[in-house]
Design an enzyme around this catalytic site. Structure first.
Site, PDB file in Angstrom:
ATOM      1  N   ARG A   1       0.820  -1.217   0.000  1.00  0.00           N
ATOM      2  CA  ARG A   1       0.000   0.000   0.000  1.00  0.00           C
ATOM      3  C   ARG A   1       0.855   1.269   0.000  1.00  0.00           C
ATOM      4  NH1 ARG A   1      -5.145  -0.697   1.280  1.00  0.00           N
ATOM      5  NH2 ARG A   1      -5.302   1.467   1.920  1.00  0.00           N
TER       6      ARG A   1
ATOM      7  N   HIS B   1      -2.329   3.024 -45.620  1.00  0.00           N
ATOM      8  CA  HIS B   1      -0.957   3.331 -46.046  1.00  0.00           C
ATOM      9  C   HIS B   1       0.004   2.191 -45.720  1.00  0.00           C
ATOM     10  CE1 HIS B   1      -2.545   7.313 -46.796  1.00  0.00           C
ATOM     11  NE2 HIS B   1      -3.048   7.294 -45.577  1.00  0.00           N
TER      12      HIS B   1
ATOM     13  N   ASN C   1      -4.295   7.345   6.971  1.00  0.00           N
ATOM     14  CA  ASN C   1      -4.227   6.981   5.549  1.00  0.00           C
ATOM     15  C   ASN C   1      -5.316   7.789   4.837  1.00  0.00           C
ATOM     16  OD1 ASN C   1      -4.251   5.829   3.007  1.00  0.00           O
ATOM     17  ND2 ASN C   1      -5.577   4.137   3.660  1.00  0.00           N
TER      18      ASN C   1
ATOM     19  N   GLU D   1       3.008  -6.435 -23.635  1.00  0.00           N
ATOM     20  CA  GLU D   1       3.890  -6.595 -22.469  1.00  0.00           C
ATOM     21  C   GLU D   1       3.456  -7.700 -21.515  1.00  0.00           C
ATOM     22  OE1 GLU D   1       4.315  -3.237 -19.816  1.00  0.00           O
ATOM     23  OE2 GLU D   1       2.460  -2.360 -20.563  1.00  0.00           O
TER      24      GLU D   1
ATOM     25  N   TRP E   1       2.590   6.184   1.870  1.00  0.00           N
ATOM     26  CA  TRP E   1       2.638   6.523   0.450  1.00  0.00           C
ATOM     27  C   TRP E   1       2.382   8.013   0.403  1.00  0.00           C
ATOM     28  CZ3 TRP E   1       4.185   4.289  -3.857  1.00  0.00           C
ATOM     29  CH2 TRP E   1       3.849   4.900  -5.063  1.00  0.00           C
TER      30      TRP E   1
ATOM     31  N   LYS F   1      -0.293  -2.900 -23.819  1.00  0.00           N
ATOM     32  CA  LYS F   1      -0.737  -3.794 -22.737  1.00  0.00           C
ATOM     33  C   LYS F   1      -0.696  -5.252 -23.190  1.00  0.00           C
ATOM     34  CE  LYS F   1      -0.277  -1.723 -19.911  1.00  0.00           C
ATOM     35  NZ  LYS F   1       0.151  -0.394 -20.040  1.00  0.00           N
TER      36      LYS F   1
HETATM   37  C1  AGP Z   1       3.815   0.303 -18.894  1.00  0.00           C
HETATM   38  O1  AGP Z   1       2.896  -0.657 -18.617  1.00  0.00           O
HETATM   39  C2  AGP Z   1       5.204  -0.092 -18.642  1.00  0.00           C
HETATM   40  N1  AGP Z   1       5.396  -0.515 -17.326  1.00  0.00           N
HETATM   41  C3  AGP Z   1       6.232   0.947 -19.093  1.00  0.00           C
HETATM   42  O2  AGP Z   1       6.019   1.223 -20.458  1.00  0.00           O
HETATM   43  C4  AGP Z   1       6.194   2.275 -18.338  1.00  0.00           C
HETATM   44  O3  AGP Z   1       5.067   3.005 -18.672  1.00  0.00           O
HETATM   45  C5  AGP Z   1       7.446   3.089 -18.693  1.00  0.00           C
HETATM   46  O4  AGP Z   1       8.567   2.348 -18.293  1.00  0.00           O
HETATM   47  C6  AGP Z   1       7.432   4.462 -18.037  1.00  0.00           C
HETATM   48  O5  AGP Z   1       7.461   4.323 -16.660  1.00  0.00           O
HETATM   49  P1  AGP Z   1       7.179   5.598 -15.729  1.00  0.00           P
HETATM   50  O6  AGP Z   1       5.811   6.081 -16.003  1.00  0.00           O
HETATM   51  O7  AGP Z   1       7.347   5.062 -14.336  1.00  0.00           O
HETATM   52  O8  AGP Z   1       8.219   6.633 -16.056  1.00  0.00           O
END
Ligand code: AGP
Length: 617
Positions: free
Chosen positions: A27, A513, A101, A497, A75, A494
């Site tokens: 958290r 294109h 919190n 990755e 946080w 998304k």
């Molecule tokens: C996004 O899902 C990834 N973890 C990665 O592209 C990330 O957005 C990028 O490394 C930038 O990170 P930041 O926003 O912590 O700078």
């Protein structure tokens, strides 16, 4: 989003509190602290860094004796992570101690009033203001701790889960909540009580828990039933003790299978927290202190350059559309990794906005240093308070997404878009580049977004069924126009990755294109076709794909009748202003990638080859 714990009973409080804080570190983990009462005096230790740092400091600094105590892992929202700003905070007299919190929005006004009554403050936090307000009321009104807390909470605006200890009443702890979670673990025959943000700190001690409802306060005293009251009118509330069914891992994930899914479902709260105290739609007011303090620079800026990486770069791309449409300021969006080596033309008339969730991304940090060295004013949009990027900027503002554990960014993306859109609207207001009617319409619509995101999340099962059909795909295309072109890029990222399927996002009109050559009956194409976003043009793009047997998954505005006759699958989102649609169209794309990845057996929270924060170039 912080983690709070507490204990009152017959056991040694310290080990229970410190282990509880470790369980709650998901958290918040930028500073931690503990307070124990050894029967005579308050022993308090707190420090910047993780709970392990606190353990080390405690072992050198205080005795850990005592059967009553409270602990906190932070946080940061108000005040950078350092020893002074970490919790617990102590009142001026030293008798009252609090952990908190949440966010107290009107803390500054209360602070000024308390200063005029002779109070002094050691930290920059809203929490220290609250404990001194409680002390002021306790002394002035001559009331007990519980009553003083109740009166004080009726004077504050914001969100909180708090636990308060009073040296003069060492056999009780007062807790209260509004907006932030708080659970009370109940020991047999009320011989001990556990306090925590969720049940993970006490699940091995008791399965009996009370989840305090919003607007409730509880006075916890060893050996007797918990006394729960309504904060508003002090009326009594029956304690609802329920038996816990979840195990620890499930609790940390809030009952979700993965942190990524939990963070997707946290977006309504994260967006609300991000505009909490900044968006007053009824009054037609947007106030973001970092922006207000530098409004002149923004209004005189010849150009805004946005630098970022990955998902944050996609949020920057959405901002290019909002800043240019609303505030009529020219914007360039730069990959930080390219920008830092391209010897870009930068002048002191430029404003550079650096966007980063972690605040530690090396390329973005270097881009900031370059921009500053060339005289540009750098404004940061970060999620981690006190991070390197936050400290390197000239000024900035924070998204309040809370810790994002899943490597694939989700709630950070939507809170970045939320904050950048509020900045664009505020600048439009200041520059008069938007009609009042249009301005107010967007503020009202923005206020409705969290509810509309909740509505979109209800399509989860439907998306799961669609995911099942495409989990063996080897490629995937995402298409969008205008505000939703960056969302198409984000959807593709998304999927790439976390499922390792090759995917590309494109402006829908770009298909002709080149990429249209990829279309056949094995190519799933996700198309965003919102009713106010170049709709007719997107429909013709969909027909181009359909005529080449592409499989179409369309994100449309509810009530759409045209696309549903062409597309293979239709996912509806509620109506809203086009500039705000990325906050809704992103959700189905996050869920689609998530379900496909889970069904392919991928490690969704820690995908191969990736890190949550890329601190090397
Ligand atoms: C996004 O899902 C990834 N973890 C990665 O592209 C990330 O957005 C990028 O490394 C930038 O990170 P930041 O926003 O912590 O700078």
């Amino acid at each position: 989003m912080c983690g709070i714990t507490g204990y009152i009973g017959y056991r040694d409080a310290y080990p229970i509190i410190i282990n509880g804080l470790k369980r709650l570190e998901y958290r918040g983990y930028d500073s931690a602290g503990v307070m124990l009462f050894d029967g005579e005096k308050i022993n308090l230790s707190k420090t910047k860094g993780k709970v392990s740092n606190l353990e080390e400091k405690v072992s050198k600094e205080i005795t850990t004796k005592g059967n009553i105590g409270i602990g906190h892992t932070r946080w940061a929202t108000h005040g950078i992570p350092n020893d002074l700003n970490s919790h617990p905070h102590v009142s001026q007299s030293g008798n009252l101690v609090i952990i908190h919190n949440g966010i107290i929005e009107n803390y500054n006004a209360i602070k000024q009033e308390l200063i005029s009554r002779g109070y002094t403050f050691k930290s920059e936090t809203d929490t220290e203001v609250l404990i001194n307000l409680i002390e002021e009321i306790k002394n002035k009104e001559g009331v007990k701790l519980g009553k003083a807390v109740q009166i004080a909470l009726n004077q504050v605006v914001g969100a909180y889960a708090i636990a308060v200890f009073d040296r003069s009443k060492p056999d009780e702890i007062v807790v209260a909540r509004l907006g932030s979670p708080l659970a009370i673990g109940v020991g047999k025959n009320f011989d001990e009580f556990f306090i925590a943000s969720d049940a993970s700190p006490f699940i091995e001690y008791t399965k009996d828990a009370i989840y305090l409802e919003d607007g409730e306060l509880a006075i916890i005293k060893k050996g007797r039933k918990v006394n729960i009251r309504k904060i508003q009118d002090d009326s009594l509330v029956d304690a609802n003790i329920q038996e816990l069914q979840l195990n620890i891992e499930e609790i940390e994930k809030g009952g979700y299978e993965h942190f990524m899914l939990k963070e997707i479902y946290e977006q309504p709260r994260a967006i609300t927290d991000t505009f909490r105290g900044r968006l007053l739609a009824k009054e037609g007011i947007i106030k973001i202190s970092g922006l207000e303090n530098n409004m002149k620079k923004f209004l005189n800026a010849e150009r805004i350059i946005i630098v970022a990486c990955g998902t944050s770069w996609h949020a920057g791309l959405v901002a290019e559309y909002t800043f240019e449409e609303f505030a009529r300021i020219p914007v360039e969006v730069e990959y930080a990794s390219e920008f830092r080596y391209r010897n870009p033309v930068i002048t002191e008339k430029d404003i550079v906005i650096a966007i980063s969730q972690s605040g530690e991304t090396a390329d973005t940090l270097a881009a900031i240093k370059l921009a500053r060295s060339k005289g540009a004013f750098v404004f940061g949009v970060c999620n981690v308070v006190g991070s390197s990027i936050a400290r390197e900027n000239d000024s900035g503002t924070y998204t309040h997404a809370g810790p994002e554990i899943g490597v694939a960014s989700t709630k950070a993306f939507t809170t970045q878009i939320t904050l950048l859109t509020l900045i664009a609207l505020r600048l439009a207001r200041a520059k008069g580049t938007m009609t009042s009617a249009d301005y107010r319409l967007h503020l009202q619509e923005m206020e409705l977004i969290p509810k509309k995101v909740e509505q979109v999340l209800k399509i989860d099962e439907k998306v799961k069924k669609i995911a099942k059909k495409y989990l063996l795909s080897t490629n995937c295309l995402y298409l969008g126009r205008g505000y939703n072109f960056p969302v198409a890029l984000e959807g593709a990222l998304k999927l790439k990755e976390i499922s390792y399927i090759h995917a590309e996002g494109y402006p829908a009109a770009e298909m002709k294109h080149g990429p249209i050559a990829l279309i056949d009956d094995r190519m799933p194409v996700i198309v965003i076709a919102t009713s106010k976003g170049h709709y007719e043009k997107v429909v013709s793009n969909i027909q181009e794909i359909k005529s080449r047997s592409g499989k179409i998954i369309a994100i449309v505005t509810e009530g759409d009748t045209v696309v549903r006759d062409i597309a293979d699958h239709v996912i509806e989102i509620p109506e809203t202003e086009e500039a705000l649609t990325p906050l809704l169209t992103t959700i189905p794309l996050q869920l689609l990638a998530y379900h496909i990845a889970v069904m392919r057996g991928c490690n969704v929270d820690q995908p191969r080859n990736l890190a949550k924060s890329v601190t090397v170039e």
